[in-house]
Design a protein around this motif. Structure first.
Motif, short mmCIF file in Angstrom:
data_model
loop_
_atom_site.label_atom_id
_atom_site.label_comp_id
_atom_site.label_asym_id
_atom_site.label_seq_id
_atom_site.Cartn_x
_atom_site.Cartn_y
_atom_site.Cartn_z
N VAL A 194 0.86 -1.19 0.00
CA VAL A 194 0.00 0.00 0.00
C VAL A 194 0.89 1.24 0.00
O VAL A 194 1.75 1.40 0.88
CB VAL A 194 -0.95 0.02 1.21
N PHE A 195 0.70 2.09 -1.01
CA PHE A 195 1.52 3.30 -1.21
C PHE A 195 0.70 4.54 -0.92
O PHE A 195 -0.53 4.53 -1.03
CB PHE A 195 2.00 3.37 -2.66
N ASN A 196 1.40 5.64 -0.60
CA ASN A 196 0.78 6.95 -0.43
C ASN A 196 1.01 7.76 -1.71
O ASN A 196 2.14 8.09 -2.04
CB ASN A 196 1.40 7.67 0.77
N ASP A 197 -0.09 8.07 -2.43
CA ASP A 197 0.07 8.73 -3.74
C ASP A 197 -0.03 10.26 -3.64
O ASP A 197 -0.30 10.93 -4.62
CB ASP A 197 -0.95 8.19 -4.74
N THR A 198 0.21 10.81 -2.43
CA THR A 198 0.22 12.27 -2.31
C THR A 198 1.33 12.88 -3.17
O THR A 198 2.34 12.23 -3.46
CB THR A 198 0.42 12.69 -0.83
N LYS A 199 1.11 14.11 -3.58
CA LYS A 199 2.09 14.80 -4.42
C LYS A 199 2.57 16.05 -3.69
O LYS A 199 1.76 16.84 -3.19
CB LYS A 199 1.43 15.18 -5.75
N VAL A 200 3.88 16.19 -3.60
CA VAL A 200 4.49 17.36 -2.93
C VAL A 200 4.41 18.56 -3.87
O VAL A 200 4.69 18.44 -5.06
CB VAL A 200 5.96 17.07 -2.57
N PHE A 201 4.03 19.71 -3.34
CA PHE A 201 4.05 20.92 -4.17
C PHE A 201 5.18 21.84 -3.71
O PHE A 201 5.67 21.72 -2.57
CB PHE A 201 2.68 21.63 -4.15
N GLN A 205 9.91 26.70 -4.25
CA GLN A 205 11.01 25.74 -4.27
C GLN A 205 10.54 24.42 -3.65
O GLN A 205 9.59 24.39 -2.86
CB GLN A 205 12.19 26.25 -3.44
N THR A 206 11.25 23.35 -3.97
CA THR A 206 10.98 22.05 -3.35
C THR A 206 11.19 22.18 -1.84
O THR A 206 12.25 22.62 -1.40
CB THR A 206 11.92 20.98 -3.92
N GLU A 259 -2.10 16.20 -5.35
CA GLU A 259 -1.32 17.29 -4.79
C GLU A 259 -1.83 17.71 -3.41
O GLU A 259 -3.03 17.79 -3.19
CB GLU A 259 -1.41 18.47 -5.76
N GLY A 260 -0.88 17.96 -2.48
CA GLY A 260 -1.30 18.45 -1.17
C GLY A 260 -0.29 18.27 -0.06
O GLY A 260 -0.51 18.73 1.05
N ALA A 261 0.85 17.62 -0.32
CA ALA A 261 1.83 17.36 0.75
C ALA A 261 2.94 18.40 0.73
O ALA A 261 3.33 18.91 -0.33
CB ALA A 261 2.43 15.97 0.60
N VAL A 262 3.48 18.69 1.93
CA VAL A 262 4.66 19.55 2.01
C VAL A 262 5.87 18.73 2.48
O VAL A 262 6.95 19.27 2.66
CB VAL A 262 4.44 20.76 2.94
N MET A 263 5.68 17.43 2.68
CA MET A 263 6.82 16.53 2.89
C MET A 263 6.55 15.25 2.12
O MET A 263 5.41 14.77 2.08
CB MET A 263 7.09 16.26 4.37
N ALA A 264 7.58 14.73 1.47
CA ALA A 264 7.42 13.53 0.65
C ALA A 264 7.26 12.30 1.53
O ALA A 264 7.88 12.21 2.58
CB ALA A 264 8.63 13.36 -0.26
N PRO A 265 6.44 11.33 1.09
CA PRO A 265 6.41 10.03 1.78
C PRO A 265 7.70 9.28 1.41
O PRO A 265 7.78 8.59 0.40
CB PRO A 265 5.16 9.36 1.22
N ALA A 266 8.73 9.46 2.25
CA ALA A 266 10.11 9.14 1.87
C ALA A 266 10.33 7.66 1.52
O ALA A 266 11.13 7.35 0.64
CB ALA A 266 11.07 9.56 2.97
N ALA A 267 9.63 6.75 2.18
CA ALA A 267 9.83 5.33 1.88
C ALA A 267 9.50 5.03 0.43
O ALA A 267 10.09 4.15 -0.20
CB ALA A 267 8.97 4.46 2.81
N GLY A 268 8.55 5.78 -0.13
CA GLY A 268 8.15 5.56 -1.52
C GLY A 268 9.17 6.05 -2.53
O GLY A 268 9.10 5.68 -3.71
N LEU A 269 10.12 6.88 -2.10
CA LEU A 269 11.11 7.42 -3.04
C LEU A 269 12.03 6.33 -3.58
O LEU A 269 12.70 6.53 -4.59
CB LEU A 269 11.97 8.51 -2.36
N HIS A 270 12.06 5.16 -2.93
CA HIS A 270 12.96 4.08 -3.35
C HIS A 270 12.40 3.22 -4.48
O HIS A 270 13.12 2.38 -5.03
CB HIS A 270 13.24 3.15 -2.17
N PHE A 271 11.14 3.41 -4.82
CA PHE A 271 10.51 2.53 -5.82
C PHE A 271 10.69 3.10 -7.21
O PHE A 271 10.28 4.23 -7.49
CB PHE A 271 9.02 2.33 -5.50
N SER A 272 11.30 2.30 -8.09
CA SER A 272 11.50 2.68 -9.49
C SER A 272 10.40 2.01 -10.34
O SER A 272 9.72 1.08 -9.88
CB SER A 272 12.86 2.18 -9.98
#
Length: 349
Positions: free
Chosen positions: A57-64, A153-154, A180-193
């Motif tokens: 189960v992933f979090n599909d929020t998008k950082v703006f 900026q990011t 769209e709606g997050a101000v911090m990335a769901p960091a664990a998901g950054l590892h998935f290619s």
């Protein structure tokens, strides 16, 4: 549990300031809760720990691009404005943090952009640093949002002590970010290619998505020793019937549910129903999870290595067991794992 129990000495050089060259080639520490065994792997090896019928189960929020800089009228003082959330799209009202806050009062105007064409007026004080801004923009809302985000900026976490670079716009975002709606990335998901997700699909590992718009409350310092007295900031969550049906089907077939990140762990825990099942949820949750906690839906957790005293560390310890997780952190420091949003990952089984 006490706040002081989540103190540990983190060498500064272990805080990752940049992401790994390839998303799925970070290191992966695997912690087995039943045996206490620790393994050291590469992130893409995660697929070897799951079988056909399991679900991620992933979090599909998008950082703006939430951090921008403006100048105060008359004095020209440089003001950092951190966008938190849009309160009213018709009136272009935003909930923001300002720094330095002492200079910003109700009625002040702030000018953004090289040509100072974006103007905002302070209309309310919400907290010591918080303000409500009304952006004075005549065009349609979509055009306004595009112009506003071009100025931003990011929003890298404060512990990444550098200015954002062009690659951060892509790398501080999951490849499946959609809402769209997050101000911090769901960091664990950054590892998935894309390649890893495809390999998981071929193996029959299900993929499902919920939305948790992760906010700055995750970074807010906890100022009470007794954790039962801490109040989490609320975060907006959306858990659909499609996700609920998939997860409940997996549980009924006695397969495993893996939460990708503490935001997903929290989201699932906010939508638990009877018999180890989930129900739909739409709204705000301020659920604060710390040890001990009984997880009835989630069987495995992917998470990064978090900062001392952080709510993400507390959630990880609640899932993995306090002693085991702190032992794993000792091992991670000894083995020079990278900490933070751009750091390495841990899989708890």
């Amino acid at each position: 549990m006490k706040l002081s129990q989540f103190k540990f000495k983190l060498p500064e050089e272990l805080i990752a300031s940049h992401p790994a060259d390839h998303r799925d080639e970070s290191r992966l520490l695997v912690l087995n809760r039943s045996t206490g065994e620790i393994e050291h792997r590469i992130f893409k090896d995660i697929i070897n720990y799951f079988v056909d019928g399991d679900i991620f189960v992933f979090n599909d929020t998008k950082v703006f691009p939430a951090r921008l800089y403006g100048n105060k009228e008359k004095t020209g003082a440089r003001i950092e404005v951190f966008l938190l959330r849009e309160l009213n799209s018709e009136n272009k009202l935003w909930d923001v943090l300002v720094e330095p806050a002492r200079k910003i009062r109700i009625g002040n105007k702030l000018y953004f952009g090289e040509d100072e064409s974006m103007v905002a007026e302070v209309i309310d004080n919400t907290t010591s640093r918080g303000r409500t801004l009304r952006f004075l923009y005549d065009g349609p809302h979509d055009e306004f949002k595009e112009a506003l985000f071009k100025l931003g900026q990011t929003p890298l976490p404060a512990y990444i002590a550098r200015e954002p670079e062009p690659e951060d716009a892509e790398r501080y975002q999951t490849i499946y970010a959609a809402n769209e709606g997050a101000v911090m990335a769901p960091a664990a998901g950054l590892h998935f290619s894309r390649e890893l997700l495809k390999r998981m699909e071929i193996k029959g590992i299900n993929q499902a998505f919920l939305t948790v718009h992760s906010g700055l409350g995750n970074f807010r310092e906890i100022d009470v020793e007794d954790l039962t007295k801490h109040r989490m900031d609320s975060e907006q969550m959306e858990i659909t019937q499609a996700l609920v049906d998939m997860v409940n089907g997996v549980k009924d077939n006695e397969h495993r549910v893996c939460a990708v990140g503490t935001s997903v762990l929290r989201g699932i825990a906010s939508a638990v129903s009877m018999g180890g099942h989930m129900k739909t949820f739409s709204g705000w949750s301020n659920k604060f999870i710390f040890p001990p906690y009984d997880f009835t839906v989630t069987d495995a957790l992917v998470t990064n290595f978090h900062m001392p005293y952080s709510v993400m560390l507390m959630m990880t310890a609640a899932f993995g067991g306090y002693e085991l997780v702190m032992k794993a952190y000792d091992e991670a420091i000894k083995e020079k794992y990278r900490f933070g949003a751009y750091g390495d990952a841990m899989l708890i089984l």
